[in-house]
Design an enzyme around this catalytic site. Structure first.
Site, PDB file in Angstrom:
ATOM      1  N   LYS A 108      -0.445   4.680   8.753  1.00 51.49           N
ATOM      2  CA  LYS A 108       0.265   4.945   7.503  1.00 51.49           C
ATOM      3  C   LYS A 108      -0.718   5.169   6.357  1.00 51.49           C
ATOM      4  CE  LYS A 108       1.414   2.001   4.510  1.00 51.49           C
ATOM      5  NZ  LYS A 108       1.878   0.832   3.720  1.00 51.49           N
ATOM      6  N   LYS A 116      -7.588   1.646  -2.697  1.00 52.96           N
ATOM      7  CA  LYS A 116      -7.151   1.175  -1.375  1.00 52.96           C
ATOM      8  C   LYS A 116      -7.145   2.316  -0.367  1.00 52.96           C
ATOM      9  CE  LYS A 116      -5.491  -1.433   1.837  1.00 52.96           C
ATOM     10  NZ  LYS A 116      -4.205  -2.149   1.828  1.00 52.96           N
ATOM     11  N   THR A 148       0.865  -1.180   0.000  1.00 57.33           N
ATOM     12  CA  THR A 148       0.000   0.000   0.000  1.00 57.33           C
ATOM     13  C   THR A 148       0.897   1.224   0.000  1.00 57.33           C
ATOM     14  OG1 THR A 148      -1.777  -1.141   1.177  1.00 57.33           O
ATOM     15  CG2 THR A 148      -1.801   1.263   1.221  1.00 57.33           C
TER      16      THR A 148
END
Length: 292
Positions: A243, A168, A93
């Site tokens: 994150k 995402k 990611t």
């Protein structure tokens, strides 16, 4: 059967690579952590001493790494050793811009590239039920589809390179908001005298249902396999949520998009990590709600 190089054999990459082995593929892996390498060997992965060694002779090169900087570093290292016309798939990611930069580097060397982040956490990686959100060429996606089918329950081509990462980021912003909302509602229910099981039975079958409740329930009992039943051992750690919400926050700023709840979730998870709970599951935020 393919020969696959799998770089990054941690909590997510390790089980994903193991499922590829179970499906009959030859998987040559690498990770910097000894614990990850030991577990990978136990799962039938041919662990190499370097990422470059893992890539040699592989038709598919898979990366599952913590951030965009590491993805770029690994690609720079392994590209000279990659077989002609290899297929690179990155399920890390990372920022949309990082995914596009990675694709440009790979394609300039004569190879193919897909960005393919996942949803489903460690449980999904182990069970082979991940959801892949993919960016790239339709023909290349079709070539990779059998691999996604081994590791996941769904794979969706979302558009050009970078679109997988875009989805995402949006998905995890929703999850962050949901996990906090579920925690706040469950704490309110507790203080109103509701039994957690009764709360779960009603809400999981009502309009408040979400993955954050039905799979990742933040209290012990209603969902036996949820991290709350195991001292919040992470399926998806607070540090990773933080994150991802940081990536979402940067994207909001870049696009001039207002997202009050998304920004609030980012601040909440930053506070959770700053308090020293980065290694706990993202559902651990219920403890911070109680403390407040």
């Amino acid at each position: 059967m393919s020969t696959i190089a799998f770089i990054g054999l941690g909590n997510m990459g390790g089980p994903m690579a193991a499922n590829l082995v179970k499906a009959g593929h030859i998987v040559r892996g690498f990770d910097v952590m000894e614990e990850a390498k030991t577990k990978a060997r136990q799962n039938g992965i041919d662990v190499q001493e370097s990422a470059t060694a893992a890539v040699e002779g592989a038709q598919v090169i898979y990366t599952m790494l913590p951030n965009g900087k590491l993805v770029d570093a690994v690609l720079t290292e392994v590209l000279p050793s990659a077989s002609a016309g290899a297929l690179f798939i990155d399920s890390s990611t990372i920022a949309v811009a990082d995914a596009r930069a990675a694709a440009e580097k790979v394609q300039a060397a004569g190879h193919r590239f897909l960005d393919a982040p996942v949803s489903g956490g460690i449980v999904g990686a182990e069970a082979g039920t991940l959801a892949f959100m993919v960016g790239g060429d339709e023909e290349v996606f079709g070539e990779a589809r059998p691999l996604f089918d081994v590791m996941g329950r769904s794979a969706t081509l979302c558009g050009d390179i970078g679109s997988g990462q875009a989805v995402k980021i949006c998905n995890n912003m929703i999850l962050g908001v949901h996990q906090i909302a579920v925690a706040e509602a469950m704490v309110l229910g507790e203080r109103l005298g509701l039994d957690p099981q009764a709360f779960f039975d009603v809400v999981s079958n009502s309009t408040g249902a979400s993955w954050a409740l039905t799979t990742n329930c933040p209290v012990p009992g209603p969902v036996p396999n949820s991290p709350a039943n195991n001292d919040f051992k992470p399926g998806f750690a607070n540090a990773l949520m933080n994150k991802d919400l940081g990536l979402a926050k940067a994207a909001l700023e870049e696009t001039g998009t207002s997202a009050v709840l998304g920004q609030a979730a980012a601040a909440f998870y930053q506070e959770t990590v700053d308090a020293g709970f980065g290694d706990k599951d993202c559902s651990y935020v219920i403890e911070l709600v109680r403390d407040r």
